[in-house]
Write a protein that holds these residues in place. Sequence first.
Motif, PDB file in Angstrom:
ATOM      1  N   ARG A 156       9.680   0.465   3.357  1.00  0.00           N
ATOM      2  CA  ARG A 156      10.816  -0.348   3.828  1.00  0.00           C
ATOM      3  C   ARG A 156      10.696  -1.899   3.078  1.00  0.00           C
ATOM      4  NH1 ARG A 156      11.799   1.740  10.161  1.00  0.00           N
ATOM      5  NH2 ARG A 156      12.622   3.667   9.462  1.00  0.00           N
ATOM      6  N   ASN A 157       9.424  -2.249   3.300  1.00  0.00           N
ATOM      7  CA  ASN A 157       9.192  -3.545   3.069  1.00  0.00           C
ATOM      8  C   ASN A 157       8.529  -4.023   1.627  1.00  0.00           C
ATOM      9  OD1 ASN A 157       9.819  -4.587   5.951  1.00  0.00           O
ATOM     10  ND2 ASN A 157       8.708  -2.698   6.216  1.00  0.00           N
ATOM     11  N   ALA A 158       8.080  -2.972   1.069  1.00  0.00           N
ATOM     12  CA  ALA A 158       7.074  -3.447  -0.209  1.00  0.00           C
ATOM     13  C   ALA A 158       7.818  -4.092  -0.963  1.00  0.00           C
ATOM     14  CB  ALA A 158       6.288  -1.986  -0.850  1.00  0.00           C
ATOM     15  N   THR A 159       9.157  -4.363  -1.391  1.00  0.00           N
ATOM     16  CA  THR A 159      10.058  -4.852  -2.238  1.00  0.00           C
ATOM     17  C   THR A 159      10.372  -6.275  -1.960  1.00  0.00           C
ATOM     18  OG1 THR A 159      11.981  -3.739  -1.777  1.00  0.00           O
ATOM     19  CG2 THR A 159      10.379  -2.701  -3.622  1.00  0.00           C
ATOM     20  N   LEU A 160      10.302  -6.606  -0.434  1.00  0.00           N
ATOM     21  CA  LEU A 160      10.718  -7.767  -0.129  1.00  0.00           C
ATOM     22  C   LEU A 160       9.873  -8.916  -0.831  1.00  0.00           C
ATOM     23  CD1 LEU A 160      11.188  -7.047   3.717  1.00  0.00           C
ATOM     24  CD2 LEU A 160      12.792  -7.015   2.112  1.00  0.00           C
ATOM     25  N   PRO A 161      10.747  -9.923  -1.344  1.00  0.00           N
ATOM     26  CA  PRO A 161       9.718 -11.183  -1.940  1.00  0.00           C
ATOM     27  C   PRO A 161       8.895 -11.721  -1.206  1.00  0.00           C
ATOM     28  CG  PRO A 161      12.075 -11.155  -2.393  1.00  0.00           C
ATOM     29  CD  PRO A 161      12.023 -10.262  -1.306  1.00  0.00           C
ATOM     30  N   ARG A 162       8.789 -11.804   0.107  1.00  0.00           N
ATOM     31  CA  ARG A 162       8.034 -12.572   1.134  1.00  0.00           C
ATOM     32  C   ARG A 162       6.705 -11.715   1.004  1.00  0.00           C
ATOM     33  NH1 ARG A 162       9.236 -14.786   7.257  1.00  0.00           N
ATOM     34  NH2 ARG A 162       7.318 -15.915   7.156  1.00  0.00           N
ATOM     35  N   TYR A 163       6.687 -10.585   1.015  1.00  0.00           N
ATOM     36  CA  TYR A 163       5.384  -9.401   1.178  1.00  0.00           C
ATOM     37  C   TYR A 163       5.354  -8.761   0.146  1.00  0.00           C
ATOM     38  CZ  TYR A 163       7.156 -10.461   5.929  1.00  0.00           C
ATOM     39  OH  TYR A 163       7.842 -11.125   7.035  1.00  0.00           O
ATOM     40  N   ALA A 164       5.869  -8.883  -0.935  1.00  0.00           N
ATOM     41  CA  ALA A 164       5.586  -7.885  -2.190  1.00  0.00           C
ATOM     42  C   ALA A 164       4.307  -8.131  -2.700  1.00  0.00           C
ATOM     43  CB  ALA A 164       6.814  -8.282  -3.465  1.00  0.00           C
ATOM     44  N   ARG A 165       3.576  -8.990  -2.940  1.00  0.00           N
ATOM     45  CA  ARG A 165       2.463  -9.253  -3.579  1.00  0.00           C
ATOM     46  C   ARG A 165       1.221  -8.581  -2.965  1.00  0.00           C
ATOM     47  NH1 ARG A 165       0.505 -15.202  -5.691  1.00  0.00           N
ATOM     48  NH2 ARG A 165       2.189 -14.918  -6.794  1.00  0.00           N
ATOM     49  N   LEU A 166       1.392  -8.760  -1.650  1.00  0.00           N
ATOM     50  CA  LEU A 166       0.294  -7.949  -0.734  1.00  0.00           C
ATOM     51  C   LEU A 166       0.666  -6.549  -0.552  1.00  0.00           C
ATOM     52  CD1 LEU A 166      -2.318  -7.907   1.044  1.00  0.00           C
ATOM     53  CD2 LEU A 166      -0.556  -8.667   2.832  1.00  0.00           C
ATOM     54  N   LEU A 167       1.900  -6.149  -0.338  1.00  0.00           N
ATOM     55  CA  LEU A 167       2.142  -4.782   0.033  1.00  0.00           C
ATOM     56  C   LEU A 167       2.165  -3.882  -1.235  1.00  0.00           C
ATOM     57  CD1 LEU A 167       5.121  -5.129   2.608  1.00  0.00           C
ATOM     58  CD2 LEU A 167       2.437  -4.885   3.097  1.00  0.00           C
ATOM     59  N   LEU A 168       2.501  -4.358  -2.455  1.00  0.00           N
ATOM     60  CA  LEU A 168       2.516  -3.519  -3.351  1.00  0.00           C
ATOM     61  C   LEU A 168       1.049  -3.145  -3.842  1.00  0.00           C
ATOM     62  CD1 LEU A 168       5.161  -5.042  -5.819  1.00  0.00           C
ATOM     63  CD2 LEU A 168       5.204  -3.004  -4.847  1.00  0.00           C
ATOM     64  N   GLY A 169      -0.040  -4.154  -3.621  1.00  0.00           N
ATOM     65  CA  GLY A 169      -1.361  -3.855  -4.008  1.00  0.00           C
ATOM     66  C   GLY A 169      -1.915  -2.962  -2.996  1.00  0.00           C
ATOM     67  N   VAL A 170      -1.399  -2.956  -1.715  1.00  0.00           N
ATOM     68  CA  VAL A 170      -1.790  -1.797  -0.667  1.00  0.00           C
ATOM     69  C   VAL A 170      -1.278  -0.590  -1.025  1.00  0.00           C
ATOM     70  CG1 VAL A 170      -1.530  -1.284   1.684  1.00  0.00           C
ATOM     71  CG2 VAL A 170      -1.938  -3.656   1.200  1.00  0.00           C
ATOM     72  N   ALA A 171       0.087  -0.392  -1.663  1.00  0.00           N
ATOM     73  CA  ALA A 171       0.692   0.692  -2.116  1.00  0.00           C
ATOM     74  C   ALA A 171      -0.095   1.357  -3.313  1.00  0.00           C
ATOM     75  CB  ALA A 171       2.118   0.544  -2.469  1.00  0.00           C
ATOM     76  N   ASN A 172      -0.626   0.624  -4.168  1.00  0.00           N
ATOM     77  CA  ASN A 172      -1.385   0.958  -5.160  1.00  0.00           C
ATOM     78  C   ASN A 172      -2.966   1.584  -4.637  1.00  0.00           C
ATOM     79  OD1 ASN A 172       0.375   0.388  -6.984  1.00  0.00           O
ATOM     80  ND2 ASN A 172      -0.235  -1.548  -7.496  1.00  0.00           N
ATOM     81  N   LYS A 173      -3.379   0.854  -3.792  1.00  0.00           N
ATOM     82  CA  LYS A 173      -4.553   1.334  -3.275  1.00  0.00           C
ATOM     83  C   LYS A 173      -4.624   2.665  -2.336  1.00  0.00           C
ATOM     84  CE  LYS A 173      -8.839   0.047  -3.234  1.00  0.00           C
ATOM     85  NZ  LYS A 173      -9.643  -0.113  -4.525  1.00  0.00           N
ATOM     86  N   VAL A 174      -3.486   2.879  -1.861  1.00  0.00           N
ATOM     87  CA  VAL A 174      -3.195   4.018  -0.879  1.00  0.00           C
ATOM     88  C   VAL A 174      -3.186   5.188  -1.965  1.00  0.00           C
ATOM     89  CG1 VAL A 174      -1.490   5.312   0.530  1.00  0.00           C
ATOM     90  CG2 VAL A 174      -2.160   2.839   1.027  1.00  0.00           C
ATOM     91  N   LEU A 175      -2.150   5.114  -2.954  1.00  0.00           N
ATOM     92  CA  LEU A 175      -2.051   6.159  -3.970  1.00  0.00           C
ATOM     93  C   LEU A 175      -3.415   6.486  -4.621  1.00  0.00           C
ATOM     94  CD1 LEU A 175       1.217   4.801  -5.552  1.00  0.00           C
ATOM     95  CD2 LEU A 175       0.757   6.829  -4.099  1.00  0.00           C
ATOM     96  N   GLU A 176      -4.285   5.372  -4.846  1.00  0.00           N
ATOM     97  CA  GLU A 176      -5.556   5.812  -5.604  1.00  0.00           C
ATOM     98  C   GLU A 176      -6.549   6.562  -4.549  1.00  0.00           C
ATOM     99  OE1 GLU A 176      -9.320   3.173  -7.262  1.00  0.00           O
ATOM    100  OE2 GLU A 176      -7.560   2.072  -7.039  1.00  0.00           O
ATOM    101  N   MET A 177      -6.586   6.252  -3.096  1.00  0.00           N
ATOM    102  CA  MET A 177      -7.440   6.799  -2.434  1.00  0.00           C
ATOM    103  C   MET A 177      -7.020   7.803  -1.567  1.00  0.00           C
ATOM    104  SD  MET A 177      -8.703   2.940  -0.308  1.00  0.00           S
ATOM    105  CE  MET A 177      -9.808   4.095   0.817  1.00  0.00           C
ATOM    106  N   ARG A 178      -5.723   7.937  -1.468  1.00  0.00           N
ATOM    107  CA  ARG A 178      -5.340   9.367  -0.735  1.00  0.00           C
ATOM    108  C   ARG A 178      -4.356  10.281  -1.570  1.00  0.00           C
ATOM    109  NH1 ARG A 178      -6.139   7.975   4.798  1.00  0.00           N
ATOM    110  NH2 ARG A 178      -5.849  10.246   5.071  1.00  0.00           N
ATOM    111  N   ALA A 179      -4.629  10.425  -2.819  1.00  0.00           N
ATOM    112  CA  ALA A 179      -3.841  11.133  -3.589  1.00  0.00           C
ATOM    113  C   ALA A 179      -3.757  12.479  -3.115  1.00  0.00           C
ATOM    114  CB  ALA A 179      -4.101  10.940  -5.189  1.00  0.00           C
ATOM    115  N   GLU A 180      -4.996  13.104  -2.834  1.00  0.00           N
ATOM    116  CA  GLU A 180      -5.109  14.618  -2.470  1.00  0.00           C
ATOM    117  C   GLU A 180      -4.275  14.769  -1.261  1.00  0.00           C
ATOM    118  OE1 GLU A 180      -9.005  15.613  -2.185  1.00  0.00           O
ATOM    119  OE2 GLU A 180      -9.383  15.218  -4.256  1.00  0.00           O
ATOM    120  N   ASP A 181      -4.260  13.842  -0.229  1.00  0.00           N
ATOM    121  CA  ASP A 181      -3.521  14.078   0.993  1.00  0.00           C
ATOM    122  C   ASP A 181      -2.193  14.018   0.946  1.00  0.00           C
ATOM    123  OD1 ASP A 181      -6.006  14.382   2.373  1.00  0.00           O
ATOM    124  OD2 ASP A 181      -6.093  12.117   2.497  1.00  0.00           O
TER     125      ASP A 181
END
Length: 534
Positions: A465-490
Amino acid sequence: MAADASKPLFPAAPHTSLLPSHGNPNRVSPEASYWRNFRSSELVTASNYPVTHLTFSPAPANAKPTLAAVCFSAVQLFTGDPLAPRPKISVTKDFVYSPSFRSDGALLAAGDIKGVVRVFRVDKPTSGPLRTLRAHSAETRVVRYPVAGGDKIHLITAGDDALLAYWDVPSETPVFTVPAAHRDYIRAGAPSPADHNLFVTGSYDHSVKLWDARTGKAPSLSFSHGAPVESALFLPSGGLLATAGGNMVKIWDVIGGGRLVHSVESHVKTVMALALGKMGTAGETRLLSAGSDGYVKSFDFGELKITHSMRYPKQLLSVACSPCGTVLVAGSSKGDIFVRRRKKATEEEEQAGKVVSGVFDWTSPKPEKQALKPSYYRYFSRGQNEKPKQGDFVIERPKKVKIAEHDKLLRKFRHKEALVSALAKNNPRSVVAVMEELVARRKLVRCIGNLDVDELGFLLEFLHRNATLPRYARLLLGVANKVLEMRAEDIRSDGKLRGYIRNLKRMVVEEIQIQHTLQGIQGMISPMLALASR
C-alpha cells in the motif's frame, strides 16, 4: 479535702477560645424548610396504569386549584383545597395522553392512542366532546394550548407520527401541518409565555425546534439536546427554555440563538417531566424535575444550582405544581398520585408576624462571604475552580501526553512487538517512524527475520500500500528488498504471501511507467522553459 461551704463560690467564665463556634452544621437552609413544610398524602385512582401527565388549570392564584390527571382511558379531575375527585372525562376506550387546559381554564383538550384530539368543557365533564380534531395517524403525545395573549381558538398537537399540527379549534381544521417535523417520535412540546405564536417541540431524535405560527412550516431555530427529549418547558421570562432527556436537564437561551446556558445532571436515571413551582403567592419560581429514580429536584435557575430534593417511593413519570404554589403533585408508573400540600399558618404565628398569608419571606439578606486577603491561610489554599484575579500569577499544569503502544514497547526494548503494534494500527507515519528507530538501533533486520507468517503478511500488505509513496519510497523499497532476500522460502511456501508480492510487483511496475512518462513530459517542457527564460 472538703470545700468550705461558708465561702461563696464564684464560677470562672470560660475562655472565648473554648466556646463553641456560632456555625450550626445541622442548620436547614430556608428553601429546604419551605419544601419540608409540605404534608404528604396520596390521591386514590381507579386504575393501576401509569400516570403519564399531570396539569393544573391556569386559574387565578386566589382560586381553588383544579388538577387533571391521566387515568388510562379517561382524564380524572380533582379540585378544591384539599383536592377532591370530580367526575371523570371519558375520552376513549384506549390510552389518553397530554391533557391541556385553555388559558381561561374553561376547556380541556386531550389526545389518544389513535391520534384523535378531543376538546371538552371542564364544568360539564360528562357531556361529551365539543370538538374532535383528526390529523394524526399515531399516538398524540403533545397537546398544548397557547398561554400568552389570551389565545383561545388555537391548539398545538404532535405525536409519534412526527406530524406537527397547528389547529383552528372552532372550525376543526388545521391552520398548517408539518408532516416530518422531526425524524422520530415527538414527545415534548411547550408554548411560549411571551408570544402566543411561538412554541417548541422535542423529539427522540435528540433535536429541539422552535416554531413560529406566522411563518409557517419551517422551524425558526433548531438545536440538539444530546439525548431523547422527554419534556420541554419555557421559563417565565420566555427567553430561556428547559429541556429534559437522559439524566440531564439543560437550560437554553432562545433569544441568543439556542446557546446552552447550563446543564444539570442531578438525576441518576431518565428525567421524565418538568414543571414550574411557585414559592408562595409572592415568592420566587423554581424549576421542578421528576425522574424515574423517584426524585423531584428543585432547581434555582437564577443561581443555577439545585436547592432541594424530594424522594418518592416509586418511579415518577409526571410532576405539576398549582398556580398558587400550595400543592405539589407527582405521578408514578404504578398509577399513584402523590400529593404534597403546604401547611397553613396558625393564628398565633400570623399575629406574631412569623408567617404572613403562608408566604415565605424571601427578602432576608444573604450572609456575605468573607473576602480573601493575602494575609489569610485560605488565600493560598484556594481550589482549582477559583478564578484568578488581577495581579495573580497563573501556573498551568502541563497536559499529560498520551504515549502510543509501540512507543511503550520501544522503551522496553521489545522491538518486534513494537513493529507489529505499529503495523496493526495501519498508520504509515507511525510505522515508518518505528522502522527508522529500529534502523538506528540496528534491530530492523533481526525483527524481519523473527516475524511469523501472519506478521509477515501484515508487513507485506503495508509495503504493497505504501512502498511507492514518494514520502516513504526510499526506506520502504529498501525494506521490501530485504524482506525478499531474507524470507524467500516462506514466501514461496505460502500462497497468501505470494499474492502480496504479486501486488507489490504490480505497483512497482506501474510506478516505473509513471516515472518514464514524467521523464518524457519533462523533456518536452525543458526547451520551452529555456526559450521562455530568454
